[in-house]
Design a protein around this motif. Structure first.
Motif, PDB file in Angstrom:
ATOM      1  N   THR A  78      23.557 -44.013 -22.904  1.00 42.03           N
ATOM      2  CA  THR A  78      23.778 -44.582 -21.585  1.00 42.03           C
ATOM      3  C   THR A  78      23.199 -43.674 -20.512  1.00 42.03           C
ATOM      4  O   THR A  78      23.031 -42.473 -20.722  1.00 42.03           O
ATOM      5  N   CYS A  79      22.891 -44.284 -19.380  1.00 41.11           N
ATOM      6  CA  CYS A  79      22.352 -43.548 -18.238  1.00 41.11           C
ATOM      7  C   CYS A  79      23.019 -44.062 -16.970  1.00 41.11           C
ATOM      8  O   CYS A  79      23.062 -45.270 -16.744  1.00 41.11           O
ATOM      9  N   LEU A  80      23.548 -43.152 -16.171  1.00 43.64           N
ATOM     10  CA  LEU A  80      24.128 -43.492 -14.879  1.00 43.64           C
ATOM     11  C   LEU A  80      23.206 -42.927 -13.808  1.00 43.64           C
ATOM     12  O   LEU A  80      22.992 -41.717 -13.732  1.00 43.64           O
ATOM     13  N   ASP A  81      22.638 -43.799 -13.015  1.00 39.80           N
ATOM     14  CA  ASP A  81      21.695 -43.424 -11.954  1.00 39.80           C
ATOM     15  C   ASP A  81      22.370 -43.696 -10.607  1.00 39.80           C
ATOM     16  O   ASP A  81      22.360 -44.819 -10.118  1.00 39.80           O
ATOM     17  N   ILE A  82      22.980 -42.665 -10.041  1.00 38.28           N
ATOM     18  CA  ILE A  82      23.680 -42.804  -8.764  1.00 38.28           C
ATOM     19  C   ILE A  82      22.702 -42.533  -7.635  1.00 38.28           C
ATOM     20  O   ILE A  82      21.988 -41.540  -7.651  1.00 38.28           O
ATOM     21  N   GLY A  83      22.705 -43.413  -6.648  1.00 36.22           N
ATOM     22  CA  GLY A  83      21.703 -43.316  -5.585  1.00 36.22           C
ATOM     23  C   GLY A  83      20.351 -43.701  -6.152  1.00 36.22           C
ATOM     24  O   GLY A  83      19.339 -43.049  -5.926  1.00 36.22           O
ATOM     25  N   ALA A  84      20.330 -44.792  -6.911  1.00 39.39           N
ATOM     26  CA  ALA A  84      19.177 -45.177  -7.727  1.00 39.39           C
ATOM     27  C   ALA A  84      17.911 -45.462  -6.941  1.00 39.39           C
ATOM     28  O   ALA A  84      16.819 -45.371  -7.496  1.00 39.39           O
ATOM     29  N   PRO A  86      14.868 -47.248  -5.909  1.00 36.98           N
ATOM     30  CA  PRO A  86      14.194 -48.303  -6.672  1.00 36.98           C
ATOM     31  C   PRO A  86      14.284 -48.119  -8.194  1.00 36.98           C
ATOM     32  O   PRO A  86      13.616 -48.808  -8.939  1.00 36.98           O
ATOM     33  N   GLY A  87      15.107 -47.208  -8.661  1.00 35.62           N
ATOM     34  CA  GLY A  87      15.345 -47.053 -10.098  1.00 35.62           C
ATOM     35  C   GLY A  87      14.438 -46.074 -10.816  1.00 35.62           C
ATOM     36  O   GLY A  87      14.381 -46.067 -12.048  1.00 35.62           O
ATOM     37  N   VAL A  88      13.765 -45.224 -10.097  1.00 38.02           N
ATOM     38  CA  VAL A  88      12.761 -44.336 -10.685  1.00 38.02           C
ATOM     39  C   VAL A  88      13.358 -43.379 -11.712  1.00 38.02           C
ATOM     40  O   VAL A  88      12.769 -43.165 -12.780  1.00 38.02           O
ATOM     41  N   ALA A  89      14.520 -42.806 -11.442  1.00 36.90           N
ATOM     42  CA  ALA A  89      15.125 -41.881 -12.407  1.00 36.90           C
ATOM     43  C   ALA A  89      15.486 -42.605 -13.703  1.00 36.90           C
ATOM     44  O   ALA A  89      15.360 -42.041 -14.793  1.00 36.90           O
ATOM     45  N   SER A  90      15.903 -43.860 -13.585  1.00 41.81           N
ATOM     46  CA  SER A  90      16.209 -44.647 -14.790  1.00 41.81           C
ATOM     47  C   SER A  90      14.966 -44.855 -15.632  1.00 41.81           C
ATOM     48  O   SER A  90      14.994 -44.730 -16.862  1.00 41.81           O
ATOM     49  N   TRP A  91      13.849 -45.200 -14.974  1.00 45.45           N
ATOM     50  CA  TRP A  91      12.614 -45.407 -15.726  1.00 45.45           C
ATOM     51  C   TRP A  91      12.207 -44.128 -16.437  1.00 45.45           C
ATOM     52  O   TRP A  91      11.766 -44.150 -17.584  1.00 45.45           O
ATOM     53  N   LEU A 103      21.930 -48.980 -18.971  1.00 47.75           N
ATOM     54  CA  LEU A 103      21.664 -48.324 -17.700  1.00 47.75           C
ATOM     55  C   LEU A 103      22.644 -48.844 -16.668  1.00 47.75           C
ATOM     56  O   LEU A 103      22.887 -50.044 -16.604  1.00 47.75           O
ATOM     57  N   VAL A 104      23.177 -47.947 -15.865  1.00 49.61           N
ATOM     58  CA  VAL A 104      23.980 -48.346 -14.719  1.00 49.61           C
ATOM     59  C   VAL A 104      23.309 -47.714 -13.505  1.00 49.61           C
ATOM     60  O   VAL A 104      23.171 -46.500 -13.423  1.00 49.61           O
ATOM     61  N   ARG A 129      17.075 -53.568 -22.198  1.00 51.58           N
ATOM     62  CA  ARG A 129      18.040 -52.755 -21.446  1.00 51.58           C
ATOM     63  C   ARG A 129      18.283 -53.473 -20.125  1.00 51.58           C
ATOM     64  O   ARG A 129      17.360 -53.616 -19.333  1.00 51.58           O
ATOM     65  N   THR A 130      19.474 -53.934 -19.929  1.00 55.33           N
ATOM     66  CA  THR A 130      19.787 -54.661 -18.711  1.00 55.33           C
ATOM     67  C   THR A 130      20.548 -53.730 -17.776  1.00 55.33           C
ATOM     68  O   THR A 130      21.674 -53.360 -18.065  1.00 55.33           O
ATOM     69  N   PRO A 131      19.934 -53.326 -16.684  1.00 56.46           N
ATOM     70  CA  PRO A 131      20.653 -52.464 -15.744  1.00 56.46           C
ATOM     71  C   PRO A 131      21.855 -53.194 -15.154  1.00 56.46           C
ATOM     72  O   PRO A 131      21.798 -54.380 -14.868  1.00 56.46           O
ATOM     73  N   ALA A 132      22.952 -52.494 -15.042  1.00 57.48           N
ATOM     74  CA  ALA A 132      24.154 -53.019 -14.399  1.00 57.48           C
ATOM     75  C   ALA A 132      24.251 -52.415 -13.017  1.00 57.48           C
ATOM     76  O   ALA A 132      24.050 -51.220 -12.856  1.00 57.48           O
ATOM     77  N   TRP A 133      24.538 -53.233 -12.038  1.00 53.28           N
ATOM     78  CA  TRP A 133      24.632 -52.738 -10.650  1.00 53.28           C
ATOM     79  C   TRP A 133      26.075 -52.640 -10.265  1.00 53.28           C
ATOM     80  O   TRP A 133      26.902 -53.384 -10.554  1.00 53.28           O
TER      81      TRP A 133
END
Length: 133
Positions: A78-84, A86-91, A103-104, A129-133
């Protein structure tokens, strides 16, 4: 740097549709705001995409790959991207950790969240992988 998967094409398409006006002046304004300690809220998104996304992706990817070299058996799911934004850290996380399945992404700015949602939909770096908002 060329971004992975369909992300580069999706960003190019988004820029073609939204990148009107003076990116130079907007980019300078963004840099000035950061120097003053201000957030990315209310920035010109096209300036952010053009000037920050590639460098932010690469910095995050390098950090993940360094951790992978130090901890070769680490396989996060799992990955938690706080202050995402446009989602760059998740990518970047997904490109370094194929084991990621969830991914959250948390982003309070509606414009960034909408951009991330659009880019996630066009990005094959995050298949299944479906990001959850």
């Amino acid at each position: 740097m060329i971004l992975p998967g369909e992300l580069n094409a999706a960003l190019s398409q988004w820029m073609a549709e939204h990148g009107r006006g003076s990116l130079g002046a907007s980019s300078r304004g963004l840099s000035e705001a950061y120097r003053k300690g201000q957030s990315s809220s209310n920035v010109n998104l096209a300036a952010y995409v053009a000037t920050r996304v590639p460098a932010t992706f690469e910095a995050n990817r390098a950090a993940h790959l360094t951790l992978a070299a130090v901890m070769p058996d680490f396989a996060p799911e799992t990955c938690l991207d706080i202050g995402a934004g446009p989602g760059v850290a998740s990518w970047a996380a997904v490109s370094a950790w194929p084991s990621l399945s969830k991914l959250v992404q948390c982003e309070q700015d509606k414009s960034f969240a909408e951009l991330a949602t659009a880019l996630n939909a066009a990005n094959n770096v995050m298949p299944n992988r479906t990001p959850a908002w």
